[in-house]
Design an enzyme around this catalytic site. Structure first.
Site, mmCIF file in Angstrom:
data_model
loop_
_atom_site.group_PDB
_atom_site.id
_atom_site.type_symbol
_atom_site.label_atom_id
_atom_site.label_comp_id
_atom_site.label_asym_id
_atom_site.label_seq_id
_atom_site.Cartn_x
_atom_site.Cartn_y
_atom_site.Cartn_z
ATOM 1 N N HIS A 46 0.183 7.295 8.631
ATOM 2 C CA HIS A 46 0.790 6.029 9.058
ATOM 3 C C HIS A 46 2.269 5.989 8.658
ATOM 4 O O HIS A 46 3.145 5.704 9.483
ATOM 5 C CB HIS A 46 0.042 4.868 8.406
ATOM 6 C CG HIS A 46 0.583 3.505 8.724
ATOM 7 N ND1 HIS A 46 -0.037 2.640 9.582
ATOM 8 C CD2 HIS A 46 1.698 2.848 8.287
ATOM 9 C CE1 HIS A 46 0.662 1.518 9.679
ATOM 10 N NE2 HIS A 46 1.724 1.621 8.883
ATOM 11 N N GLU A 47 2.540 6.275 7.389
ATOM 12 C CA GLU A 47 3.932 6.197 6.911
ATOM 13 C C GLU A 47 4.818 7.246 7.571
ATOM 14 O O GLU A 47 5.991 6.984 7.866
ATOM 15 C CB GLU A 47 3.970 6.346 5.383
ATOM 16 C CG GLU A 47 3.162 5.306 4.627
ATOM 17 C CD GLU A 47 3.477 3.877 5.022
ATOM 18 O OE1 GLU A 47 4.653 3.574 5.320
ATOM 19 O OE2 GLU A 47 2.544 3.046 5.058
ATOM 20 N N GLU A 61 7.545 3.135 4.152
ATOM 21 C CA GLU A 61 8.059 4.262 4.935
ATOM 22 C C GLU A 61 9.524 4.581 4.727
ATOM 23 O O GLU A 61 10.204 5.046 5.647
ATOM 24 C CB GLU A 61 7.819 3.985 6.417
ATOM 25 C CG GLU A 61 8.638 2.834 7.004
ATOM 26 C CD GLU A 61 7.933 1.487 6.990
ATOM 27 O OE1 GLU A 61 8.341 0.597 7.760
ATOM 28 O OE2 GLU A 61 6.974 1.327 6.199
ATOM 29 N N GLY A 79 0.839 -1.197 0.000
ATOM 30 C CA GLY A 79 0.000 0.000 0.000
ATOM 31 C C GLY A 79 0.870 1.241 0.000
ATOM 32 O O GLY A 79 0.664 2.176 -0.764
ATOM 33 N N ALA A 80 1.876 1.222 0.866
ATOM 34 C CA ALA A 80 2.840 2.320 0.965
ATOM 35 C C ALA A 80 4.044 1.792 1.735
ATOM 36 O O ALA A 80 3.983 0.750 2.390
ATOM 37 C CB ALA A 80 2.229 3.530 1.674
ATOM 38 N N HIS A 114 6.032 6.389 10.980
ATOM 39 C CA HIS A 114 7.197 5.498 10.911
ATOM 40 C C HIS A 114 8.531 6.250 10.835
ATOM 41 O O HIS A 114 9.576 5.664 11.126
ATOM 42 C CB HIS A 114 7.106 4.625 9.660
ATOM 43 C CG HIS A 114 6.305 3.378 9.819
ATOM 44 N ND1 HIS A 114 6.496 2.467 10.837
ATOM 45 C CD2 HIS A 114 5.313 2.851 9.036
ATOM 46 C CE1 HIS A 114 5.662 1.449 10.680
ATOM 47 N NE2 HIS A 114 4.931 1.664 9.609
#
Length: 606
Positions: free
Chosen positions: A289-290, A256, A253-254, A293
């Site tokens: 979210h990323e 970090e 999805g992605a 991190h």
């Protein structure tokens, strides 16, 4: 000598010089890696996968080496231990696997184009350059890249470009970091940039297949997220920039990567004027979210992959904390209760499910850890539970101390619990041990027995399950002060119910706010009292009641027949969380027990 389990035990890199020449037309990579480090013994190893090594030297002299493909290794024999500089020349293929260094394809005006990007987590940095490809093996990196460059193309990496000479792009030396977080990309890219209050450059990069305004929403969320985290963590963002890159082809999805976060296009680039609120919330939480991190995962990294849950669970919690602060009108915690909580409770009620923390060594096992219902959803509920237990002041103080103690290094879960425990004056480690090292969760039974209000705990199962007597340290968060803060026994008696009810003036409840990872089975007397006052509960607590009743019915601790009379009461609510999804789920379960086109089915539909 017995071979070290982790390569880092035998050889500890301090600095890498990475030179990569990438030819898109021929799909080839030609590389030269120079590693300075400390050899703890003469027999050492580097990770490699799909690399064809043509030369290997130690301190300028050829040394014996062998390629061990099953172990994804280069085995090296050194003349002596101690400080050493290794130089490795190699070639590698540029593949379409969406791992390592790979092309990503798109079209503009019917013309097929490509950009080059990277994906190194968990163990794919070794496909790009020989290294000790383990999270504990942190080092600094100097990156130099040459490619078949066309006019107008852009190249970006973790750190700013400092010069270009003879077609080679040189990037500034990184901070001390893990191999899996190295990233770069190049191609015909557009970008928009801004700057945070503290001077961090924020940028969003995408192909020119996108309209320029599709970068605006992500740029705003990224900027405000970095500013929020600097304040919440009380720790500065340690890099000069934070680039967000949308890749047309992306397996996750992605990701970090420190300073260069990569995303699926749909999770970064959106038209802000023609996008639903739900999609905006999804994009915002992924970005938050990323960026969570960048501190928790990048600045401080797990020592080994068995603590992967901690990286992901923490970021999963913080995405909601951040977005709730940035957009309080979204009521994003209601989304947590409708998405994360049900997923965790459903999956974790299955006998034989993995615990949050599991031992792992093999790369194939590492990738299998990404169980979204356990690592992300249940793990996030563990952290939400801790946050509710200790409060934000202690959480922020503990995190600040944690980052200060372990920045640019590694830590285990126990290190975080120690920091939070010192800040909160609670034995957080003891509490969390019961949740992380064993699977499942308890159902707490609240009942009036012989006039006494009693609580008991037992593991909850949906389907067949063997009760082996597991117990949890349960943060009860009751609305009655007489209930213990932590319920660790099998059973406890709280006192005379009639007297407690009179003193408190409200129905007895536990897990108020639904922050802890357990469900409650109230006896008829207590549930009747709650339902008589249900309109006084907020949206999350109302949904919690439906959730409990449905799960208890699935676990055969309650009858679906007891739920039916309650549905109209909740269906009349105007809050989305109370919740149409929950009601539809219950109704769907009930349909299993009625015949098609029968009067019973018509009543249910009504």
């Amino acid at each position: 000598m017995t071979e070290a389990t982790h390569f880092y035990q035998a050889f500890q890199p301090a600095h890498y010089e990475l030179y990569l020449a990438i030819n898109r037309a021929n799909k080839t990579i030609t590389g030269k890696t120079t590693i300075t480090g400390e050899a703890k013994q003469t027999a050492i190893a580097l990770h490699q996968k799909y690399l064809k090594v043509s030369a290997l030297q130690a301190d300028g002299q050829d040394v014996p080496f062998t390629i061990d493909d099953p172990a994804e290794a280069i085995r090296i024999t050194l003349p002596q231990s101690g400080k050493v500089t290794l130089t490795i020349d190699y070639t590698a293929p540029l593949t379409d696997t969406m791992m390592g260094i790979y092309p990503s394809y798109y079209e503009v005006d019917g013309v097929k184009k490509q950009i080059i990007g990277t994906q190194f987590e968990t163990t794919a940095a070794r496909q790009a350059f020989p290294s000790v490809d383990e999270p504990e093996a942190k080092a600094t990196f100097d990156l130099a890249i040459k490619f078949d460059e066309q006019p107008g193309e852009t190249i970006i990496s973790n750190m700013p470009e400092i010069r270009e000479e003879n077609g080679v792009h040189y990037f500034d030396t990184t901070v001390r970091m893990s191999t899996y977080l190295i990233a770069f990309a190049f191609g015909d890219l557009q970008n928009k940039q801004t700057t945070t209050k503290s001077g961090v450059k924020i940028g969003v990069f995408a192909t020119k297949a996108h309209k320029p305004n599709e970068l605006d929403f992500a740029l705003d969320i990224a900027k405000r997220s970095i500013e929020f985290y600097e304040d919440f963590y009380q720790t500065p963002y340690p890099l000069p920039h934070s680039w967000q890159l949308a890749l047309p082809d992306f397996s996750a999805g992605a990701m970090e990567n420190w300073g260069l976060v990569t995303y699926r296009e749909a999770l970064l680039t959106i038209d802000p004027d023609n996008t639903s609120l739900e999609t905006k919330q999804r994009v915002a939480t992924v970005i938050a979210h990323e960026l969570a991190h960048q501190w928790f995962g990048d600045l401080v990294t797990m020592k080994w992959w068995d603590d992967l849950w901690l990286n992901e669970s923490f970021a999963n919690m913080m995405e909601y904390v951040a977005v709730d602060a940035l957009q309080p009108d979204w009521h994003i915690w209601e989304a947590f209760q409708t998405l994360e909580a049900p997923m965790a409770l459903q999956r974790d009620a299955t006998d034989g499910v993995q615990s949050v923390h599991v031992q792992v060594e093999d790369p194939a096992e590492i990738d299998s850890l990404f169980d979204s219902a356990i690592v992300y959803a249940k793990g996030a509920r563990m952290l939400v539970m801790v946050r509710a237990l200790i409060g934000d002041d202690a959480l922020r103080a503990g995190l600040k101390a944690y980052f200060e103690a372990h920045k640019f290094g590694n830590a285990a879960g126990a290190d975080l619990w120690t920091a939070l425990g010192k800040a909160s004056h609670l034995d957080v480690g003891k509490i969390m041990q019961s949740w992380l090292e064993q699977p499942g969760y308890p159902v707490v039974t609240a009942a009036v027995v012989d006039g006494k209000l009693t609580l008991s705990q037992q593991q909850f199962f949906i389907g067949a399950g063997k009760d082996v007597g597991r117990q949890w340290q349960i943060p009860l968060n009751s609305n009655y002060a007489v209930a213990p803060q932590i319920f660790a026994e099998k059973k406890v008696t709280l006192g005379d119910y009639a007297q407690l009810r009179k003193e408190n003036g409200k129905p007895f409840r536990v897990n108020v706010g639904n922050n802890s990872h357990f469900i409650v089975q109230y006896d008829e007397q207590l549930m009747t009292d709650i339902l008589a006052n249900v309109d006084q509960l907020n949206a999350i607590d109302q949904r919690q009641i439906i959730q409990y009743l449905r799960l208890l019915a699935e676990g055969r601790k309650n009858s679906y027949g007891n739920i039916v009379p309650l549905l109209p009461r909740f269906a009349a609510s105007h809050s989305a969380i109370r919740d149409l999804n929950a009601l539809f789920r219950v109704a769907g379960d009930l349909k299993k027990f009625v015949a098609p086109d029968s009067d019973a089915e018509k009543q249910l539909q009504a």
